[in-house]
Design a protein around this motif. Structure first.
Motif, PDB file in Angstrom:
ATOM      1  N   LEU A 102     -41.028 -56.030  51.556  1.00 50.05           N
ATOM      2  CA  LEU A 102     -41.120 -56.690  50.254  1.00 50.05           C
ATOM      3  C   LEU A 102     -42.596 -56.932  49.970  1.00 50.05           C
ATOM      4  O   LEU A 102     -43.272 -57.644  50.714  1.00 50.05           O
ATOM      5  CB  LEU A 102     -40.343 -58.010  50.273  1.00 50.05           C
ATOM      6  N   LEU A 103     -43.097 -56.279  48.916  1.00 49.24           N
ATOM      7  CA  LEU A 103     -44.515 -56.353  48.585  1.00 49.24           C
ATOM      8  C   LEU A 103     -44.722 -57.047  47.244  1.00 49.24           C
ATOM      9  O   LEU A 103     -44.071 -56.715  46.250  1.00 49.24           O
ATOM     10  CB  LEU A 103     -45.129 -54.951  48.518  1.00 49.24           C
ATOM     11  N   SER A 104     -45.647 -57.990  47.257  1.00 50.34           N
ATOM     12  CA  SER A 104     -46.050 -58.685  46.038  1.00 50.34           C
ATOM     13  C   SER A 104     -47.462 -58.236  45.705  1.00 50.34           C
ATOM     14  O   SER A 104     -48.378 -58.408  46.508  1.00 50.34           O
ATOM     15  CB  SER A 104     -46.000 -60.200  46.275  1.00 50.34           C
ATOM     16  N   PHE A 105     -47.630 -57.638  44.531  1.00 56.84           N
ATOM     17  CA  PHE A 105     -48.922 -57.110  44.094  1.00 56.84           C
ATOM     18  C   PHE A 105     -49.527 -58.058  43.071  1.00 56.84           C
ATOM     19  O   PHE A 105     -48.923 -58.297  42.012  1.00 56.84           O
ATOM     20  CB  PHE A 105     -48.757 -55.726  43.454  1.00 56.84           C
ATOM     21  N   ASP A 106     -50.690 -58.591  43.358  1.00 58.99           N
ATOM     22  CA  ASP A 106     -51.441 -59.441  42.442  1.00 58.99           C
ATOM     23  C   ASP A 106     -52.426 -58.521  41.713  1.00 58.99           C
ATOM     24  O   ASP A 106     -53.409 -58.064  42.290  1.00 58.99           O
ATOM     25  CB  ASP A 106     -52.168 -60.530  43.234  1.00 58.99           C
ATOM     26  N   VAL A 107     -52.142 -58.249  40.437  1.00 56.38           N
ATOM     27  CA  VAL A 107     -52.901 -57.277  39.664  1.00 56.38           C
ATOM     28  C   VAL A 107     -53.820 -58.018  38.683  1.00 56.38           C
ATOM     29  O   VAL A 107     -53.406 -58.982  38.047  1.00 56.38           O
ATOM     30  CB  VAL A 107     -51.948 -56.331  38.896  1.00 56.38           C
ATOM     31  N   GLU A 108     -55.035 -57.534  38.553  1.00 53.26           N
ATOM     32  CA  GLU A 108     -56.016 -58.100  37.628  1.00 53.26           C
ATOM     33  C   GLU A 108     -56.229 -59.594  37.881  1.00 53.26           C
ATOM     34  O   GLU A 108     -56.180 -60.403  36.967  1.00 53.26           O
ATOM     35  CB  GLU A 108     -55.622 -57.843  36.175  1.00 53.26           C
ATOM     36  N   SER A 109     -56.440 -59.943  39.147  1.00 55.00           N
ATOM     37  CA  SER A 109     -56.727 -61.328  39.557  1.00 55.00           C
ATOM     38  C   SER A 109     -55.708 -62.324  39.019  1.00 55.00           C
ATOM     39  O   SER A 109     -56.047 -63.362  38.459  1.00 55.00           O
ATOM     40  CB  SER A 109     -58.130 -61.722  39.131  1.00 55.00           C
ATOM     41  N   GLY A 110     -54.450 -61.999  39.180  1.00 57.41           N
ATOM     42  CA  GLY A 110     -53.386 -62.927  38.816  1.00 57.41           C
ATOM     43  C   GLY A 110     -52.861 -62.798  37.403  1.00 57.41           C
ATOM     44  O   GLY A 110     -51.933 -63.516  37.026  1.00 57.41           O
ATOM     45  N   LYS A 111     -53.407 -61.887  36.610  1.00 53.32           N
ATOM     46  CA  LYS A 111     -52.908 -61.716  35.243  1.00 53.32           C
ATOM     47  C   LYS A 111     -51.510 -61.120  35.235  1.00 53.32           C
ATOM     48  O   LYS A 111     -50.718 -61.394  34.344  1.00 53.32           O
ATOM     49  CB  LYS A 111     -53.849 -60.834  34.431  1.00 53.32           C
ATOM     50  N   ARG A 112     -51.247 -60.264  36.224  1.00 53.26           N
ATOM     51  CA  ARG A 112     -49.916 -59.644  36.343  1.00 53.26           C
ATOM     52  C   ARG A 112     -49.486 -59.691  37.795  1.00 53.26           C
ATOM     53  O   ARG A 112     -50.304 -59.630  38.709  1.00 53.26           O
ATOM     54  CB  ARG A 112     -49.957 -58.179  35.892  1.00 53.26           C
ATOM     55  N   GLN A 113     -48.175 -59.744  37.969  1.00 49.18           N
ATOM     56  CA  GLN A 113     -47.621 -59.659  39.315  1.00 49.18           C
ATOM     57  C   GLN A 113     -46.533 -58.595  39.317  1.00 49.18           C
ATOM     58  O   GLN A 113     -45.717 -58.522  38.394  1.00 49.18           O
ATOM     59  CB  GLN A 113     -47.038 -61.000  39.749  1.00 49.18           C
ATOM     60  N   HIS A 114     -46.560 -57.769  40.355  1.00 56.82           N
ATOM     61  CA  HIS A 114     -45.528 -56.752  40.567  1.00 56.82           C
ATOM     62  C   HIS A 114     -44.834 -57.122  41.874  1.00 56.82           C
ATOM     63  O   HIS A 114     -45.499 -57.486  42.845  1.00 56.82           O
ATOM     64  CB  HIS A 114     -46.145 -55.357  40.683  1.00 56.82           C
ATOM     65  N   PHE A 115     -43.528 -57.010  41.888  1.00 62.46           N
ATOM     66  CA  PHE A 115     -42.733 -57.421  43.052  1.00 62.46           C
ATOM     67  C   PHE A 115     -41.787 -56.272  43.378  1.00 62.46           C
ATOM     68  O   PHE A 115     -40.908 -55.940  42.578  1.00 62.46           O
ATOM     69  CB  PHE A 115     -41.962 -58.694  42.681  1.00 62.46           C
ATOM     70  N   TYR A 116     -42.005 -55.609  44.536  1.00 64.66           N
ATOM     71  CA  TYR A 116     -41.281 -54.393  44.888  1.00 64.66           C
ATOM     72  C   TYR A 116     -40.565 -54.544  46.223  1.00 64.66           C
ATOM     73  O   TYR A 116     -41.167 -54.974  47.207  1.00 64.66           O
ATOM     74  CB  TYR A 116     -42.261 -53.220  45.024  1.00 64.66           C
ATOM     75  N   LEU A 117     -39.309 -54.127  46.255  1.00 67.27           N
ATOM     76  CA  LEU A 117     -38.506 -54.138  47.471  1.00 67.27           C
ATOM     77  C   LEU A 117     -38.251 -52.692  47.898  1.00 67.27           C
ATOM     78  O   LEU A 117     -37.629 -51.913  47.159  1.00 67.27           O
ATOM     79  CB  LEU A 117     -37.170 -54.851  47.239  1.00 67.27           C
ATOM     80  N   PHE A 118     -38.768 -52.333  49.067  1.00 67.43           N
ATOM     81  CA  PHE A 118     -38.605 -50.994  49.634  1.00 67.43           C
ATOM     82  C   PHE A 118     -37.716 -51.075  50.863  1.00 67.43           C
ATOM     83  O   PHE A 118     -37.744 -52.068  51.586  1.00 67.43           O
ATOM     84  CB  PHE A 118     -39.965 -50.424  50.065  1.00 67.43           C
ATOM     85  N   SER A 119     -36.953 -50.014  51.118  1.00 69.92           N
ATOM     86  CA  SER A 119     -36.075 -49.984  52.285  1.00 69.92           C
ATOM     87  C   SER A 119     -35.969 -48.563  52.832  1.00 69.92           C
ATOM     88  O   SER A 119     -36.184 -47.591  52.110  1.00 69.92           O
ATOM     89  CB  SER A 119     -34.675 -50.469  51.899  1.00 69.92           C
ATOM     90  N   ARG A 120     -35.616 -48.469  54.112  1.00 74.67           N
ATOM     91  CA  ARG A 120     -35.330 -47.158  54.705  1.00 74.67           C
ATOM     92  C   ARG A 120     -34.014 -46.616  54.136  1.00 74.67           C
ATOM     93  O   ARG A 120     -33.786 -45.418  54.129  1.00 74.67           O
ATOM     94  CB  ARG A 120     -35.250 -47.263  56.223  1.00 74.67           C
ATOM     95  N   ARG A 121     -33.156 -47.523  53.674  1.00 76.70           N
ATOM     96  CA  ARG A 121     -31.893 -47.126  53.026  1.00 76.70           C
ATOM     97  C   ARG A 121     -32.116 -47.029  51.530  1.00 76.70           C
ATOM     98  O   ARG A 121     -32.918 -47.749  50.970  1.00 76.70           O
ATOM     99  CB  ARG A 121     -30.803 -48.176  53.302  1.00 76.70           C
ATOM    100  N   ARG A 122     -31.374 -46.178  50.871  1.00 80.38           N
ATOM    101  CA  ARG A 122     -31.512 -46.028  49.418  1.00 80.38           C
ATOM    102  C   ARG A 122     -30.711 -47.076  48.663  1.00 80.38           C
ATOM    103  O   ARG A 122     -30.973 -47.337  47.494  1.00 80.38           O
ATOM    104  CB  ARG A 122     -31.066 -44.624  48.996  1.00 80.38           C
TER     105      ARG A 122
END
Length: 187
Positions: free
Chosen positions: A122-142
């Motif tokens: 589970l990755l949380s991306f802080d984009v443009e110094s907090g202006k945007r946040q992206h939240f991605y869930l990746f798994s070995r299973r589809r």
């Protein structure tokens, strides 16, 4: 009488353990990133973005994946990603250094966030110094279990982000990136 007190205490302990987690508990960064457990490819299962206009672009994404591989040190790893739009694959490759539970690439601070999903990242991306946040869930299973998706939805809700986009597990992932593709095309 003392047996009744013990029973009441045990019952209250059970209720305490089953209490829902707070947002602070659900969104805590990983204490320790296990580099060897991190290695390998994972498909994007679900994601949300704090910037609603970008949600439509996220919905148009056919598939995405990340691949982590160890370098020679305990903190340096390779991070590759692929995304498929309109049946065209786009790739990005980065050498990153872990700083606790985070790393930075392209001025984006990325944090490994706790999840109960055993094979997920589970990755949380802080984009443009907090202006945007992206939240991605990746798994070995589809495709994940209902409870795992519900946990992610609750985490997204804690962040006050739009409901997540859940990827179609039947759509084909991009092929692994070759050296020629890596040199000629960056995401």
């Amino acid at each position: 009488m003392s047996a009744l007190c013990v029973l009441a205490l045990l019952c209250s302990m059970t209720l305490t353990r089953s209490a829902p987690l707070t947002c602070e508990q659900m969104l805590r960064p990983l204490d320790q990133v296990d580099l060897h457990g991190l290695e390998g490819r994972r498909a994007l299962v679900a994601a949300s973005l704090s910037h609603p206009p970008f949600m439509e672009r996220l919905r148009q994404r056919e598939t995405a994946s990340v691949h982590f591989s160890s370098n020679t040190s305990d903190t340096s790893i390779s991070f590759r990603r692929s995304t498929r739009f309109d049946n065209v694959c786009y790739y990005g490759s980065y050498n990153i250094s872990l700083q606790g539970s985070s790393f930075v690439f392209d001025n984006i601070t990325t944090t490994f966030t706790h999840t109960t999903c055993h094979d997920c990242v589970l990755l949380s991306f802080d984009v443009e110094s907090g202006k945007r946040q992206h939240f991605y869930l990746f798994s070995r299973r589809r495709q994940l279990d209902h409870e795992e998706i519900e946990e992610f939805k609750a985490q997204v809700k804690c962040l006050n982000m739009p409901p997540p986009v859940v990827m179609d597990p039947a759509k084909e992932l991009c092929p692994e990136e070759t050296a020629e593709k890596a040199e000629g095309q960056k995401d």
